[in-house]
Design a protein around this motif. Sequence first.
Motif, short mmCIF file in Angstrom:
data_model
loop_
_atom_site.label_atom_id
_atom_site.label_comp_id
_atom_site.label_asym_id
_atom_site.label_seq_id
_atom_site.Cartn_x
_atom_site.Cartn_y
_atom_site.Cartn_z
N ASP A 63 -28.41 -19.97 2.18
CA ASP A 63 -28.50 -20.36 3.58
C ASP A 63 -29.85 -21.03 3.84
OD1 ASP A 63 -27.29 -19.87 6.43
OD2 ASP A 63 -29.41 -19.29 6.59
N SER A 65 -31.98 -20.58 6.02
CA SER A 65 -33.04 -19.64 6.37
C SER A 65 -33.79 -19.12 5.16
CB SER A 65 -32.46 -18.46 7.16
OG SER A 65 -31.55 -17.72 6.36
N ASN A 112 -21.81 -16.51 3.68
CA ASN A 112 -21.21 -15.17 3.77
C ASN A 112 -19.70 -15.21 3.55
OD1 ASN A 112 -21.22 -16.51 6.50
ND2 ASN A 112 -19.93 -14.75 6.99
N HIS A 196 -28.59 -8.98 -1.02
CA HIS A 196 -28.67 -8.76 0.41
C HIS A 196 -27.79 -7.59 0.83
CE1 HIS A 196 -31.02 -12.20 1.96
NE2 HIS A 196 -30.63 -12.77 0.84
N TYR A 343 -18.54 -11.53 4.21
CA TYR A 343 -19.66 -10.67 4.56
C TYR A 343 -20.25 -10.99 5.94
CZ TYR A 343 -19.75 -8.83 -0.17
OH TYR A 343 -19.43 -8.20 -1.34
N ASP A 344 -20.96 -10.04 6.48
CA ASP A 344 -21.61 -10.19 7.77
C ASP A 344 -22.68 -11.29 7.67
OD1 ASP A 344 -23.08 -10.01 10.11
OD2 ASP A 344 -23.14 -7.82 10.13
N PRO A 345 -22.57 -12.38 8.43
CA PRO A 345 -23.54 -13.46 8.32
C PRO A 345 -24.95 -13.06 8.75
CG PRO A 345 -22.09 -13.81 10.20
CD PRO A 345 -21.52 -12.66 9.42
N LYS A 346 -25.07 -11.98 9.52
CA LYS A 346 -26.40 -11.53 9.92
C LYS A 346 -27.12 -10.83 8.78
CE LYS A 346 -25.04 -10.87 14.76
NZ LYS A 346 -24.88 -9.90 15.87
N LEU A 347 -26.36 -10.36 7.79
CA LEU A 347 -26.95 -9.61 6.69
C LEU A 347 -27.05 -10.43 5.41
CD1 LEU A 347 -25.11 -6.17 7.09
CD2 LEU A 347 -27.42 -6.75 7.82
N LYS A 349 -27.46 -13.71 3.27
CA LYS A 349 -28.00 -15.06 3.33
C LYS A 349 -27.84 -15.80 2.00
CE LYS A 349 -29.33 -14.45 7.53
NZ LYS A 349 -28.59 -15.13 8.63
N ARG A 380 -22.83 -10.68 -2.92
CA ARG A 380 -23.85 -11.07 -1.95
C ARG A 380 -25.25 -11.17 -2.57
NH1 ARG A 380 -22.40 -5.70 -1.41
NH2 ARG A 380 -24.12 -4.22 -1.29
#
Length: 388
Positions: A63, A65, A112, A196, A343-347, A349, A380
């Motif tokens: 990602d 970020s 994710n 991650h 997967y949870d995109p907030k977790l 990357k 992940r």
Amino acid sequence: MRKISILAALLATSSFGFAQSSTLPKGFDTTPGNSFFWAGFSVAPSSTSTVKYYMAREAFLYDASTFPWDPTKPKVIDKISFRRSGTSPSTNATAHKAKWVVIMSTSSQPVNQPNTKIGDNHGSNKKVVWGSLAASKTVTFLATPKPGTGKTAPFDVTLDINNFVVPANTKTLVIEIRSYSSDVKSGIWYVDSVLHSGTGFNGGRYSLFYSTHCINPRSFFSSRANYLNGHFGHIWRTGRKKGLPVIGFAGLRLAKGVKVPNTAGCEWHINPLIAAVTLTANGPTHPTNPGQGTAYLDWGHIPNIPALVGVKIAHQAIIIDPTANALGIGITRAGESSIGTGYDPKLVKVSGPYSYGSSNSLSLRTIDPNKEVYSRFFFRRAPIIKIQ
């Protein structure tokens, strides 16, 4: 003069803060990763082992970020370097050479929720930056000692790649590695990686409920990652010649298997809802049965509909082969797959769909990465790479 020094310091810690790290993901220059990755990197664990996981194809997704440069600006990458993991193995890594092809691109594919078809994660600017699809190129791995606690190994596996431009405002950077061979017979070299946080294996689950091999040589199922927005696909490694028709069936699991006449007691376990037809192709190889037998079954795209999560689909396949038995068909084992979430995109990357080939009694087979369509797994984590 003092004011200029203070101004320079402020600039260095603010607008130019992106440049303080050179690793992808950023921030791991002198910090060890919290995991390791094997596919494409590791070699046979021992001189007598038949399990060789280094034959692989994987696509690592990063990602924006995690970029160590300002993602709002373009970046030219002309060199990438890897280092061995300090978490595994516990001993020194074995020096060796391997044959690789490396492909890079940028895309809008969410890290994710990568596509199950490995190649579908690439964007339109896909470029081979190391070797070529017609000729892989040698990568040299050094016998790096295990680093001390809290220390990192050096980035001593370096590839001078063809320049790749990451455009400004890129969402996802994709780095695909295809590994073809290795000259080492023992030892392990795992790459340092970052894992991650996540909520388990969200590429769906697979269970085998009919394990009888009703065909010789045996046919092994080896595609297990099925999740929202990906492809629902199966791979059967048949160990047979190319060009044999394979008919796959997916649907509901029968309460009890049905005996199939003239097949030496083989059972059928599927109430089919859909079918797919393909031909065996040159895929896995085996010392006594070279270049034979992969069957890829593509059931199509899985809609991004949350209600599908957890839905179970049973599957079994028939191989048309007059030499199999009196009926002229071979029947595979039967399994059941559930659809995962991604997967949870907030977790998460970074992530990677990958295949390291067979890991069963026929693991002497080596897998041709150019013919690996689907990932077996998706996880992940991704290697820590020094970017230059």
